[in-house]
Every structure is written in C-alpha cells, then in structure tokens.
Design a protein around this motif. Structure first.
Motif, mmCIF file in Angstrom:
data_model
loop_
_atom_site.group_PDB
_atom_site.id
_atom_site.type_symbol
_atom_site.label_atom_id
_atom_site.label_comp_id
_atom_site.label_asym_id
_atom_site.label_seq_id
_atom_site.Cartn_x
_atom_site.Cartn_y
_atom_site.Cartn_z
ATOM 1 N N HIS A 172 -4.414 -0.691 6.166
ATOM 2 C CA HIS A 172 -4.450 -0.270 7.568
ATOM 3 C C HIS A 172 -5.156 -1.258 8.504
ATOM 4 O O HIS A 172 -4.508 -1.958 9.244
ATOM 5 N N ASP A 192 2.566 2.933 3.088
ATOM 6 C CA ASP A 192 1.634 4.035 2.882
ATOM 7 C C ASP A 192 2.372 5.122 2.086
ATOM 8 O O ASP A 192 3.534 4.962 1.722
ATOM 9 N N HIS A 233 -8.749 2.078 1.798
ATOM 10 C CA HIS A 233 -8.361 2.321 3.194
ATOM 11 C C HIS A 233 -9.502 1.855 4.097
ATOM 12 O O HIS A 233 -10.639 2.262 3.880
ATOM 13 N N HIS A 253 0.832 -1.211 0.000
ATOM 14 C CA HIS A 253 0.000 0.000 0.000
ATOM 15 C C HIS A 253 0.867 1.262 0.000
ATOM 16 O O HIS A 253 1.600 1.532 0.940
#
Ligand SMILES: [Zn+2]
Length: 439
Positions: free
Chosen positions: A251, A302, A214, A64
C-alpha cells in the motif's frame, strides 16, 4: 522448449521488442531470446508453443494478495477498512477459516491467476502450509507469508504463538522447492505491539527471509501511529528494526516527504494496490514521487475481498490512470512504466529482480502468451500500449512457470477447475447459512 510470438517483449534494459521472436527454455531457465529463425537454427525444441498472433512477455507479478480470500469476495463491500476488518473480516475468519478453507480458496485463486497471466504472487494469510501445498501443485511461484497478528486468529491464539508458528513454517519450507518461498507476514503496525514487532524483525533476519507487511494504508493508521509512536508508520517500523532485511511494504498510500528517503535507503519494496485503495477509499499513493526518488514499486491486487478479483491487467491500467489524474499530468506513468511495475519492477520490489520479471538468458522461465485475436487489439501501432491500455486477463492464452506449461491455448492444465468451483461454492453456502442464522 521454444515459446514463440509475433512480438517478444523482454522488459530488460534494452527495452527491446523482438518481432517474430522466440524464447528458448531449458531446465526451468531461459537460455536464449531472439528472432524465431535464429533460435530455430540453434536449438532443437522438444516442445514449441506456436506464436502466430501472440505476444510473449514475462509473467505478471502480483506483489500483494491474500489468495484464499477469494472465498470471502463480495461478503462485505462498500465500507471503510477498519470497519470492514473489525466488524466483518476478522470475526468471519476466526469462525470459518481452517486448513481446508485456505486450500480451496488458494486453489480457486491459482486458477484465476493462471488464467490472467500472473506467474508469481506474494501471499499473506493463515494456514501457510495449505497455501504452499496448493501452489506447489498448481505450478505457480509464490512467496508465502505466514501471518503474524496479535489477536486470536484462525491459526493461533495470540501474537507469540503466531510468530512461533510462522518461524516453524519458514524452517519447514525453506529450500524445499524453488517456486515456494516461505517468508514472514506482519499484519500491520496497528495490530502488532512494539515488542512483538521487534521479535518479528529479529526472527526474519535470523531465518534470512523477507517480511511482508501492510504500511501507511489508511489515514486512520497514520493517526493511530502518531498517537502511539509520535511518528509515521514508516519511521516507527524503521526504529523497530523491521527494515533491517528485505521488506515488502503493501500500500504505502500516505508516505510523508521524509518517509520516502527511508524507503530508498532501506530498499523497501513498495506494492501499490490501486483497486483496493480506490474501493475502500484508502487514498491515492504518490507512486510517481516514489518512483522518481528511486523506490522499487510493484503492483498487487490485494485480497479478492477488497478488489474483488485478481486481475493484474486492471491494476496496471488503474495505476497509470490514477497517477495521471491525481497529478493532472498525462505524461506520468507511461505504458512501459506500468508494465514494468507488473513485471521487472515488481520482481525488484519483492527482492527477486535477478531471477524474475525479464526475458533474458539465465532468468527463470516464467512467461506468458497473450493472444492478439480480439478486435480490441486492432490496429497495432504499439504493442506495449495495447498490453497496458487494452489487454484483459481473458486475452492470456498460455502460461509457463519454471519451464512448465500451466495453461495452454486457454486450458488450465494444473487445476481441476470444475472441482474447485464446486468446493468453493459449498464453503460459501455454508458460510452464508451460518451468517444468516446468527442474530
Ligand atoms: Zn492486504
């Protein structure tokens, strides 16, 4: 081609580490893994990457990121996610992000990822064609999620337009290059209304591509979803049909106990982003619990504006340490588990467990060499321990993706690093001047 190493870490079920080993590659795939002498007698290689003082392992999988946000790293630190998004990132993106920004930001990210031994990443950003083109030329493997968000974004006026554009992007790129996998990106449950979310799920299933989204990132998201849907984000997304195909959920910091069975049942791949979760105080994801329940958990950095780099070695280490300290149990997430999350476990989480993450015949030839030359590797009791608890991005010397060499002996061969630095600095200078001129 033969890629050799004092140690070859296969990351397969056998949990084998071959001493003085090698990997034989042909046509972009691995044909054999074994002792160097055995492979040398069986195959004649046109090219060999010498393995003296090196470890060979599968390339790392960054599950991600928002690669082009390299150009925004450091622009706003030390604030909460929602304030960071609404006050800084969304307005700055609408103002400055265009196709050129995305191309240059992605190229810069590619150079950094190649240097750090990442071979596959899952990206979610705007102007996905620019991402795909940049990655096509740098040689990495990528899942490019075209972002859908229900607000004015850099490449669409609203949610409906962004979904139409995302679907067009998928149609344009699907099947074109095995390294470039177009998918749909849904920003989050709090930026997409239910009707649009249902249409995203239907489009992804019709196009037969995964969704990257997300999920359960902040307590604010949990409270907002409770207010709007009277349930958790995971249950709400399940009811909206989002988990009907493969989903890559970034996440998942706040899954409730009854959320975890949904993740298992729907085979949702979870991407844990420890640096970002720590930096913006999102919380500590219950990774140990999810792994024990059978959830596929991979790792990600991220975007480089909440990390602020693309170093997967740091994510491995932090993933292990965070679980140990939060459970007060040093036995959880041992080194092999952390390395697995960055390789084979990550491949499973992004839906490519049959293709990537393991050095075995038939798998894609995505692998790296890590040099053991630095003093921090001395002495050597356990190579897996050193890879997770010692190695840095700078220790990676060679990178091979799809059987092609992207970096050799520390030299990146597929990105003009001097030029991309110049272009990135020029854009940042322009952004900084414009922001300074804005009252
Ligand atoms: Zn993100």
């Amino acid at each position: 081609m033969i890629v050799a190493g004092d140690y070859v870490v296969m990351m397969d079920e056998s949990q084998q580490v071959v001493k003085d080993g090698a990997v034989a590659i042909d046509g972009g795939r691995i044909v054999a893994v074994g002792p160097s002498a055995e492979l040398a007698s069986k195959y004649r290689a046109r090219r060999t990457l010498d393995g003296t003082g090196k470890v060979v392992l599968p390339g790392l999988i960054n599950g991600h990121t928002h690669a082009a946000m390299t150009l925004l790293r450091g622009i706003a630190d030390d604030i909460e996610l929602i304030e960071w998004l609404q006050k800084y990132i969304f307005p700055t993106e609408v103002r400055f992000v265009d196709a050129d920004f995305v191309r240059i930001g992605t190229e810069l990210a590619c150079a950094e990822m190649i240097r750090g031994g990442t071979t596959t990443f899952v990206d979610m950003y705007y102007f996905p064609d620019s991402v795909a083109e940049a990655v096509e030329s740098c040689g990495l493997r990528v899942l490019v999620a075209a972002s859908v968000i229900d607000q004015k974004s850099p490449d669409a006026a609203n949610g409906t337009e962004s979904l139409a554009k995302a679907a067009d992007f998928v149609r344009r790129w699907k099947g074109r290059n095995n390294r470039i996998i177009p998918i749909i990106g849904a920003h989050a449950i709090y930026t997409i209304p239910p009707d649009l979310m249902r249409r995203i799920a239907a489009a992804a299933q019709e196009l037969d591509v995964p969704i990257s989204i997300h999920v359960s990132e902040s307590r604010w998201e949990m409270e907002t979803t409770q207010k709007n849907y009277q349930t958790t984000p995971i249950h709400a997304l399940d009811q909206l049909g989002v988990f009907g195909g493969h989903t890559i959920a970034a996440h998942v910091v706040w899954p409730q106990d009854d959320d975890i069975p949904v993740l298992v049942q729907r085979q949702v791949g979870v991407i844990h982003n420890p640096s970002s979760n720590m930096k913006i105080s999102s919380g500590i994801s219950p990774v140990t619990k999810m792994l024990a329940a059978g959830v596929h958990v991979g790792l990600g950095t991220d975007g480089p504006a909440t990390n602020n780099d693309l170093d997967m070695w740091e994510e491995m280490r932090l993933a292990a340490f965070l679980q140990k300290v939060s459970t007060m149990d040093p036995k959880v997430i041992p080194a092999r588990t952390a390395l697995n999350m960055a390789t084979h476990g990550g491949a499973e989480a992004i839906g490519l467990g049959e293709e990537l993450g393991t050095l075995a015949p038939g798998r894609r030839a995505d692998l790296i060499q890590v040099s053991l030359a630095d003093e921090h590797f001395v002495p050597m009791y356990d190579v897996i321990s050193h890879l997770v608890y010692v190695a840095h991005a700078e220790d990676v010397t060679s990178v091979v993706v799809d059987g092609k060499i992207l970096m050799r002996d520390g030299k990146v061969l597929t990105v003009d690093e001097a030029q991309v630095r110049r272009e990135a600095t020029a854009i940042a200078t322009r952004i900084q001047a414009a922001l300074a001129a804005t009252p």
